[in-house]
Design an enzyme around this catalytic site. Structure first.
Site, PDB file in Angstrom:
ATOM      1  N   GLU A   1      84.121  56.430 -42.039  1.00 25.63           N
ATOM      2  CA  GLU A   1      83.881  55.366 -40.912  1.00 25.63           C
ATOM      3  C   GLU A   1      82.152  55.354 -41.071  1.00 25.63           C
ATOM      4  OE1 GLU A   1      86.146  54.665 -38.178  1.00 25.63           O
ATOM      5  OE2 GLU A   1      87.452  55.161 -39.455  1.00 25.63           O
TER       6      GLU A   1
ATOM      7  N   HIS B   1      83.511  58.452 -32.769  1.00 24.73           N
ATOM      8  CA  HIS B   1      82.561  58.481 -34.080  1.00 24.73           C
ATOM      9  C   HIS B   1      81.591  59.699 -33.426  1.00 24.73           C
ATOM     10  CE1 HIS B   1      83.739  54.436 -35.478  1.00 24.73           C
ATOM     11  NE2 HIS B   1      84.148  55.270 -36.435  1.00 24.73           N
TER      12      HIS B   1
ATOM     13  N   ASP C   1      78.431  59.535 -33.546  1.00 24.32           N
ATOM     14  CA  ASP C   1      77.210  58.587 -32.844  1.00 24.32           C
ATOM     15  C   ASP C   1      77.441  58.446 -31.581  1.00 24.32           C
ATOM     16  OD1 ASP C   1      78.822  56.188 -33.020  1.00 24.32           O
ATOM     17  OD2 ASP C   1      77.379  55.267 -34.607  1.00 24.32           O
TER      18      ASP C   1
ATOM     19  N   ASN D   1      84.216  47.001 -26.027  1.00 25.49           N
ATOM     20  CA  ASN D   1      84.979  47.389 -27.108  1.00 25.49           C
ATOM     21  C   ASN D   1      84.542  48.829 -27.583  1.00 25.49           C
ATOM     22  OD1 ASN D   1      87.299  46.088 -27.760  1.00 25.49           O
ATOM     23  ND2 ASN D   1      86.174  44.250 -28.877  1.00 25.49           N
TER      24      ASN D   1
ATOM     25  N   CYS E   1      75.895  51.469 -32.566  1.00 27.42           N
ATOM     26  CA  CYS E   1      77.212  51.139 -33.436  1.00 27.42           C
ATOM     27  C   CYS E   1      76.709  49.579 -34.090  1.00 27.42           C
ATOM     28  CB  CYS E   1      78.229  50.830 -32.555  1.00 27.42           C
ATOM     29  SG  CYS E   1      78.632  52.222 -31.441  1.00 27.42           S
TER      30      CYS E   1
END
Ligand code: SUG
Length: 431
Positions: A176, A244, A246, A355, A361
């Site tokens: 990812e 993720h 992050d 989202n 991101c």
């Protein structure tokens, strides 16, 4: 005398088909907002406003154009035939879910576009780039091929940039990108220590970043073994919605800003970080101060930790991190304590947040020295004038309302392609 290497943030320019289709498993915001009406125009303008804020801080800012959506090549590859409108209509009738995948604007989250190793850290002295295969989700896996081509356009010089192919073999090497990677260094220009964070399936949600993928990227990039750490994400964080790393952790130069429950073995992980990067300052939120639920809801750690020209650091956070009481209190303590973070900037990126995509991101970090910056396609570095041109382009081409049912409307497809053609023309003119 050459400039020291500097970090450039390449943000994804949010595309005209930004919508809430609820496609992302393990992403709580995406699931909660599934079926809602989006506002692509506001989404793109919010993104550009964030880019301007970073530029105003004296930090270099670039952008990555959105891919053409809907992805008709994909729809044709899975058996829908006819002219463009025919393919669209056939897919809408047969499988609206598939059509939503083909329409996703998810390439906006460029933290997932690729993993990057600065030339200072690689065996051959080139910047290494591995576009993420994003194998865990169909809509995201569709990005990989075009992202690779776009990165080739932005970084065309093969003597300075080594662009690898996305990892093969699907979810086995599920990758990812930089969302699961961090780099610590005394200064951006100095040698770095690379943190590769992988997951294992939780009780609730599957892990997206596989250990085999992190190992493969570290190998491909030629990062010395003593300068890379493989760290396992905590299942608790994954199951709380940190799909993720992050979402709960960000590294910048000598600072690691994170939640206590980021790693499965917290003490082991932080001990290994301290041993590999003795210069590190760890700024950690205890679970008693900020619960995982608050951290994921507010996206407190999905902030951009930026080094300013005077060497101090600023956190650029989503507005939600200011609205959440626990997050706000922790941020105040962070400012009061002795660490390099001395400025907070809150930005409204709500369309993306709904989202599951916060400020961190939306950007791909690339450390470039002056020769590498000169070898980069200059059109992708932003100036206030270029941001204004992109805003005008957005206002001319984007809808301010998009419901999932609208994806079947051929007019939307035409508008989206026209927007992309106009962007290409803008980039090829006097940009
Ligand atoms: O992959 N959302 C993205 C958000 C990515 C955030 N990136 C980082 N954390 N670096 C994802 O989950 C939602 C699309 C939809 O539901 O239509 C989505 O793909």
């Amino acid at each position: 005398m050459s400039d020291p290497a500097r970090e450039v943030n390449f943000d994804g320019l949010i595309g005209p088909t930004h919508n809430y289709a609820g496609l992302a498993i393990g992403n709580v915001a995406s699931a909660d907002n599934a079926g809602e009406v989006s506002n692509p125009r506001d989404a793109a303008l919010q993104g550009l406003s964030k880019m301007r804020a970073v530029l105003d801080l004296g930090v270099l800012q670039g952008f990555i154009p959105p891919p053409r959506r809907p992805d008709l090549r994909f729809l044709r590859a899975v058996g829908f035939t006819g002219d463009d409108a025919g393919v669209l209509g056939a897919a809408a009738r047969a499988d609206p879910g598939l059509l939503a995948n083909a329409y996703s604007a998810s390439a906006m989250w460029t933290a997932n576009a690729a993993t990057i190793a600065p030339s200072r850290d690689t065996a051959d002295g080139r910047v290494h780039i591995t576009p993420a295969n994003l194998a865990a989700h169909l809509h995201r896996a569709l990005e990989a091929c075009e992202t690779a081509a776009t990165l080739d356009m932005i970084f065309p010089d093969k003597d300075r940039f080594a662009r690898h192919d996305p990892l093969p073999a699907g979810v086995h090497f599920g990758d990812e990108g930089a969302a699961n990677h961090g780099r610590l260094a005394e200064r951006h220009a100095g040698p770095g220590v690379h943190l590769f964070v992988y997951g294992e399936d939780g009780a609730r949600f599957p892990a997206r970043q596989r250990r085999a993928a992190s190992e493969a990227v570290a190998r491909l990039h030629g990062v010395a073994p003593e300068r890379r750490l493989l760290l396992k994400q905590s299942r608790a964080a994954l199951d709380a919605g940190a799909f993720h790393n992050d979402v709960v952790c960000v590294a910048n130069e000598n600072v690691l800003f994170l939640h206590e429950q980021t790693f499965e073995d917290r003490d082991g992980a932080l001990g290994a970080v301290r041993a590999a990067a003795p210069f590190v300052t760890i700024v950690e939120a205890g679970a008693d101060a900020v619960s995982l639920q608050d951290a994921v809801g507010a996206y407190l750690f999905n902030s951009q930790l930026l080094t300013l020209p005077d060497g101090s650091m600023a956190l650029l956070l989503p507005r939600e991190a200011e609205e959440n009481a626990a997050s706000r209190a922790f941020l105040q303590r962070t400012l009061d304590d002795d660490n390099p973070i001395d400025r907070l900037i809150f930005k409204d990126v709500r369309e993306s947040m709904r989202n599951g995509g916060g400020p961190a991101c939306l950007r791909l970090r690339v450390v470039l020295n002056d020769a590498e910056r000169a070898a980069t396609d200059q059109r992708f570095f932003l100036t206030p004038d270029r941001i204004a041109k992109l805003e005008t382009w957005v206002r001319a081409h984007y809808r301010d309302r998009l419901a999932p049912a609208d994806l079947a409307d051929p007019a939307l497809m035409r508008e989206s392609f026209a927007a992309r053609d106009a962007l290409d023309a803008l980039l090829n003119e006097d940009f």
